[in-house]
Enzyme design. Structure first.
Site, PDB file in Angstrom:
ATOM      1  N   ASP A 219       0.657  -1.275   0.081  1.00  0.00           N
ATOM      2  CA  ASP A 219      -0.082  -0.096  -0.086  1.00  0.00           C
ATOM      3  C   ASP A 219       0.746   1.278  -0.016  1.00  0.00           C
ATOM      4  O   ASP A 219       0.384   2.317  -0.492  1.00  0.00           O
ATOM      5  CB  ASP A 219      -0.796  -0.042   1.266  1.00  0.00           C
ATOM      6  CG  ASP A 219      -1.994  -1.323   1.150  1.00  0.00           C
ATOM      7  OD1 ASP A 219      -2.533  -1.320   0.106  1.00  0.00           O
ATOM      8  OD2 ASP A 219      -2.078  -2.052   2.125  1.00  0.00           O
ATOM      9  N   GLU A 224       2.329   6.926  -2.034  1.00  0.00           N
ATOM     10  CA  GLU A 224       3.203   7.995  -2.907  1.00  0.00           C
ATOM     11  C   GLU A 224       2.436   8.387  -3.993  1.00  0.00           C
ATOM     12  O   GLU A 224       2.670   9.686  -4.409  1.00  0.00           O
ATOM     13  CB  GLU A 224       4.481   7.167  -3.134  1.00  0.00           C
ATOM     14  CG  GLU A 224       5.575   6.870  -2.125  1.00  0.00           C
ATOM     15  CD  GLU A 224       6.624   6.405  -2.760  1.00  0.00           C
ATOM     16  OE1 GLU A 224       7.016   6.832  -3.933  1.00  0.00           O
ATOM     17  OE2 GLU A 224       7.672   5.781  -2.048  1.00  0.00           O
TER      18      GLU A 224
END
Length: 562
Positions: A219, A224
């Site tokens: 995840d 990001e």
């Protein structure tokens, strides 16, 4: 000889067959074996032609089909052509009562005439018809307004080779690469080289080159990507690009949630990867909520999964040392942290949902301790309104450390896409958090303030799963407009806390009737730690420790799902 289903055939009409195509073809390996093949809007039916009674008929649902291709054989002297359809139906697991998607291909030889080109054209006609029909039969969940990515879907796949047990790239080449080829999905593979590489890449990328961004990792890489998109000046358009997830980490919470939303039987490990790959090939897109998170330093992050403090955050981060063992790292971390259970002092406040959307059957009710006052809420869910999306341009693609597949040209057949109307700040161009006061200001009177200041954990989550094997909110949806807030107060015993997490594997933790566990549906919250040391995580990533607050923004992102 092939027969077209549009031609009158009283015998087939009497049998109730209303088809798109009908033909008779030979087996790929044995010309003496012949099949009658019929294609309807929903199924491909195959029956072996023989003189014996009781011929076996096999029906493949086009919902399970990812693609079909036509081609000439390797022997240039062979006048025949071939078409192969690729299916991933649910089949019973080996030595198990469960079911999972398993690959099945059906290949036929077309040799109607002695002209190789004519045979190839007929094979291509069938392949095109099967692809079109299967695209219209993508699996959909009732009550969800889906969109569909353009075909062929040009995707950038970002792979973190260090995620999980360091096998993400091998999992991609072993399980997903072939599936994308079968589905005729062109892609560029980008191998991330360092932390925040994906964030920097999507912040600067020409997104008109892509129809979707897909993350093959845990995840953290999606965290990001989302924050990179939200840092762009054109964030309102950027965050509309469909996001896909392929589980390659050890937690894989969003991948497990996406699989759950598709109403598929439970799956783990490679079976979960296959399920997510299948949904990626089908190309359905639905809305996804994001949560805006404010830290004491004035930094703002965007979260798709969770905000955690206390036991959950401790286990998540401290179990990094066991990453090499895969998903079992969380169980090992849980047992270690239970041995020296910590209690944290802090203040918690939240804005409860006035009238929460009805969750699916089996969802649970809130357990309020006597010390938790209830106040009416002035908050209502934000509506989603839709406007057309522009067509991506057709300029050449580029990527870092990329492997390029051939891209075919096609007309823009993307359907109208959805974009919620979001109040935006004229200076920062970011969505306005209208529910949140400044962190140095008191919360409004409409908020609920928890008097209890000793916590074992606080967890705000907005997906159904916290990990592959932690079904935290059975009734949650990716776009339900809710923050699902859990907290556990001090005084809970170690065995009771362990029972809660073991029960969470089947989504039964609130049925334990634990008096220390509280669950609320909220739209905003504030957490102020008093204990000087500790960890706060957002989507599993450590953030600045200190006061933090968050609010939900319903449906502003788009998620490839089924």
């Amino acid at each position: 000889m092939e027969k077209d289903a549009s031609d009158p055939d009283p015998s087939r009409q009497r049998n109730g067959f209303v088809g798109v195509l009908y033909g008779e073809f030979t087996d790929m390996l044995n010309d003496r074996v012949r099949y009658s093949v019929s294609l309807t809007e929903s199924a491909l039916t195959i029956q072996r032609i023989s003189s014996s009674p009781g011929r076996t008929k096999v029906v493949f649902n086009l919902t399970d089909c990812v693609g079909c291709r036509a081609y000439r054989g390797p022997d240039s002297a062979d006048v025949g052509a071939y078409f192969t359809a690729y299916f991933y139906p649910f089949k019973r697991r080996w030595m198990s009562a469960g079911v999972t998607r398993q690959r099945v291909e059906q290949c036929f030889r077309v040799a109607l005439v002695q002209d190789p080109l004519a045979n190839l054209q007929e094979a291509e006609r069938w392949a095109h018809a099967i692809r079109d029909a299967s695209a219209r039969q993508a699996p959909r969940r009732d009550g969800v307004a889906y969109m569909e990515v353009r075909r062929p879907c040009r995707i950038m796949i970002l792979v973190n080779p260090q995620s999980g047990r360091g096998q993400a790239l091998q999992l991609f080449t072993g399980h997903i690469q072939g599936m994308l080829t079968e589905a005729s999905v062109p892609y560029t593979l980008v191998i991330t080289e360092h932390q925040n590489h994906a964030r920097e890449l999507v912040r600067k990328a020409d997104l008109s080159q892509w129809d979707a961004l897909v993350i093959m990792s845990g995840d953290g890489l999606l965290f990001e990507v989302i924050n990179g998109l939200m840092e762009r000046e054109d964030w309102q358009e950027a965050i509309q690009i469909p996001l896909g997830i392929l589980p390659g980490g050890s937690g894989n919470a969003l991948a497990a949630s996406v699989h759950h939303y598709s109403q598929s039987p439970p799956a783990w490990n490679e079976e979960l990867l296959l399920s997510c790959g299948f949904m990626l090939c089908k190309g359905l897109v639905g809305p996804m909520d994001l949560v805006s998170v404010h830290l004491a330093s004035k930094q703002r992050l965007f979260s798709f999964l969770s905000l955690a403090w206390g036991f959950v955050a401790d286990v998540d981060i401290e179990s990094e040392k066991y990453r090499h063992v895969g998903a079992i790292r969380f169980l090992m971390g849980t047992l270690v942290r239970l041995a020296s259970l910590r209690v944290y002092q802090g203040r918690l406040a939240y804005l409860p949902v006035k009238e929460a959307p009805k969750l699916s059957k089996g969802s649970f009710t809130t357990n309020h301790p006597p010390s938790t006052p209830q106040h009416p809420s002035l908050c209502s869910s934000l509506p989603c309104q839709f406007i057309p999306n522009t067509s991506p341009n057709q300029s050449s693609r580029h990527g870092t450390n990329s492997n390029h597949n051939t891209r075919t040209n096609s007309s823009n057949n993307a359907i109208t896409t959805k974009r919620p109307q979001i109040e935006s700040d004229s200076k920062t161009r970011a969505p306005v958090d209208s529910l949140l006061p400044d962190l140095d200001q008191p919360v409004p009177e409409t908020w609920t303030v928890v008097k209890e200041e000793d916590f074992v954990l606080v967890l705000a989550i907005y997906q159904s799963h916290l990990a592959e094997d932690l079904w935290t909110v059975p009734g949650a949806m990716a776009d339900d407009g809710l923050i699902h807030l859990f907290y556990v107060t001090a005084g809970i015993s170690r065995p009771a806390l362990l029972r809660l997490f073991l029960a969470m594997e089947k989504g039964a933790h609130l049925a334990c009737s634990c008096p220390h566990l509280v669950y609320e549906k909220v739209t905003a919250l504030r957490l102020e730690p008093i204990t000087p040391q500790g960890m706060i995580t957002v989507d599993g990533e450590v953030v600045e420790y200190g006061p933090v607050q968050a609010q939900i923004h319903p449906g502003i992102a788009r998620l490839m799902c089924g």
